[in-house]
Design an enzyme around this catalytic site. Structure first.
Site, short mmCIF file in Angstrom:
data_model
loop_
_atom_site.label_atom_id
_atom_site.label_comp_id
_atom_site.label_asym_id
_atom_site.label_seq_id
_atom_site.Cartn_x
_atom_site.Cartn_y
_atom_site.Cartn_z
N LYS A 16 -4.13 -29.46 16.52
CA LYS A 16 -5.42 -28.83 16.76
C LYS A 16 -5.44 -27.46 16.10
CE LYS A 16 -9.18 -30.04 19.09
NZ LYS A 16 -9.82 -31.36 18.87
N THR A 62 -5.25 -34.69 19.85
CA THR A 62 -5.43 -33.26 19.54
C THR A 62 -6.21 -32.56 20.64
OG1 THR A 62 -7.45 -33.58 18.22
CG2 THR A 62 -5.33 -33.75 17.07
N ASP A 63 -7.04 -33.29 21.36
CA ASP A 63 -7.74 -32.69 22.50
C ASP A 63 -6.75 -32.29 23.59
OD1 ASP A 63 -10.46 -32.11 23.67
OD2 ASP A 63 -9.64 -33.39 25.26
N PHE A 171 -1.40 7.12 -11.89
CA PHE A 171 -0.97 5.93 -12.63
C PHE A 171 -0.86 6.31 -14.10
CE2 PHE A 171 -1.72 1.51 -14.35
CZ PHE A 171 -0.48 1.03 -13.97
N ARG A 188 -6.12 9.89 -8.38
CA ARG A 188 -7.13 8.85 -8.21
C ARG A 188 -7.26 8.49 -6.75
NH1 ARG A 188 -4.22 3.08 -9.87
NH2 ARG A 188 -2.31 3.42 -8.65
N VAL A 242 1.18 1.41 -6.95
CA VAL A 242 1.16 0.62 -5.72
C VAL A 242 2.53 -0.02 -5.51
CG1 VAL A 242 0.07 -1.31 -4.54
CG2 VAL A 242 -1.31 0.24 -5.93
N GLN A 243 3.17 -0.46 -6.60
CA GLN A 243 4.48 -1.10 -6.49
C GLN A 243 5.50 -0.18 -5.81
OE1 GLN A 243 2.44 -1.23 -9.07
NE2 GLN A 243 2.76 -3.05 -10.37
N ASN A 269 -5.54 -3.98 -5.23
CA ASN A 269 -5.92 -2.61 -5.57
C ASN A 269 -7.44 -2.54 -5.65
OD1 ASN A 269 -5.92 0.02 -6.39
ND2 ASN A 269 -4.52 -0.26 -8.11
N HIS A 271 -10.63 -0.82 -6.44
CA HIS A 271 -10.91 0.25 -7.41
C HIS A 271 -12.15 1.06 -7.05
CE1 HIS A 271 -7.78 -1.30 -9.98
NE2 HIS A 271 -8.34 -2.49 -9.99
#
Length: 315
Positions: A16, A62-63, A171, A188, A242-243, A269, A271
């Site tokens: 479920k 599944t119920d 960057f 930035r 970012v890395q 990222n 922008h």
């Protein structure tokens, strides 16, 4: 006439999905809520004939799986710790149905924050605090040689944590060739929607001791810590990329908690580009003059990585 190709059922799960559940904790006058979405999937060789021979003899409806989520939520003492409640559900299916070989449970908790009324937190009123969710996923299997043993794969995550800072990110010094139009920048806006997952190192355990063993791990504290580390490093790091910021976040959490085997991040990222206003009476709005930006949703950069504990540093 085309020859019949021999095939077999390679793998299966069923159950479920999207079971919605709200648990209200009323043990004190200050109520707490857990707003959950649950998926429970079962697997095992006994289910093969339901696919290949249309036999439902081994199928748990599944119920019934859905009803189990509500029944256990009523009696459980650990609904507010997703990892423990997921383990309780998974282990229940293995203990109740002897032919089930694996139980795969995923729980998402939706975020509610307590209302501030007359300058104080209200006892029983809440507001939806954004789209960020806390999640956990556990897969418990019977041990190969002992039905009372359980092997556990467990990971938890943050999804949809939207963050932004207006400076402290650069960057520069990236590859420049005939395909490059992006200028280098010393400053930035940095914004991303954080998805982070941490995987636990948990040895096999007896079914009877499963919850007590897992209960020794401070899951709620680990979640709070990973979230705090993410926000703290995002805010304070003079980010060269970012890395580089991602790696610091993941490494810090692994060092903070001995139970974590690896930590992963996926950081799109988002922008924000300064709008060139020179065409309007020579208005300056680029580089150090920029304070009006255009958000650009797509396309976006996507930075992902997994940082793992070294073999010699494991439990």
């Amino acid at each position: 006439m085309t020859a019949t190709v021999n095939v077999y059922l390679d793998k299966q799960e069923y159950g479920k999905d999207k079971v919605r559940l709200l648990k209200v904790h009323k043990d004190t006058n200050v109520h707490r809520v857990d707003d959950l979405t649950i998926r429970c999937l079962l697997s095992g060789s006994s289910f093969t004939t339901s696919y290949t021979e249309a036999s439902n003899k081994a199928v748990v409806a599944t119920d019934s799986i859905k009803n189990t989520c509500y029944i256990l939520a009523k009696s459980s003492k650990v609904v507010d710790t997703l990892e423990l409640f997921a383990a309780e559900l998974a282990n229940h299916f293995l203990n109740t149905y002897g032919w089930v070989e694996g139980a795969h449970v995923t729980i998402i908790r939706h975020r509610w924050a307590r209302m501030i009324i007359d300058g104080k937190e209200h006892n029983h009123s809440f507001w939806r605090d954004g789209d960020e969710t806390r999640q956990t996923e556990i897969f418990i299997k019977r041990g190969p040689n002992c039905k009372g043993r359980r092997t556990i794969d467990l990971k938890s995550s943050i999804a949809g944590l939207l963050v932004l800072k207006t400076t402290g990110s650069s960057f520069e010094d990236f590859v420049r060739d005939e395909y490059t139009t992006l200028p280098e920048t010393k400053d930035r806006i940095l914004s991303t929607c954080v998805d982070s997952t941490w995987e636990f190192n948990i040895p096999a355990v007896d079914s009877a001791n499963l919850l007590s063993t897992l209960g020794q791990i401070p899951f709620n504290n680990i979640y709070d810590s990973v979230r705090d580390v993410t926000c703290d490093i995002f805010a304070k790091d003079e980010s060269a990329s970012v890395q580089a910021t991602l790696y610091k976040m993941a490494a810090k959490s692994i060092n903070n908690w001995k139970w974590l085997e690896r930590v992963s991040y996926a950081l799109p990222n988002r922008h924000f580009f300064a709008v060139d206003l020179k065409y309007f009476r020579g208005t300056k709005n680029l580089q150090e003059h920029a304070d009006v930006y255009q958000p650009l949703a797509d396309p976006s950069g996507l930075i992902t990585a997994t940082v793992a504990r070294s073999l010699g540093a494991r439990l």
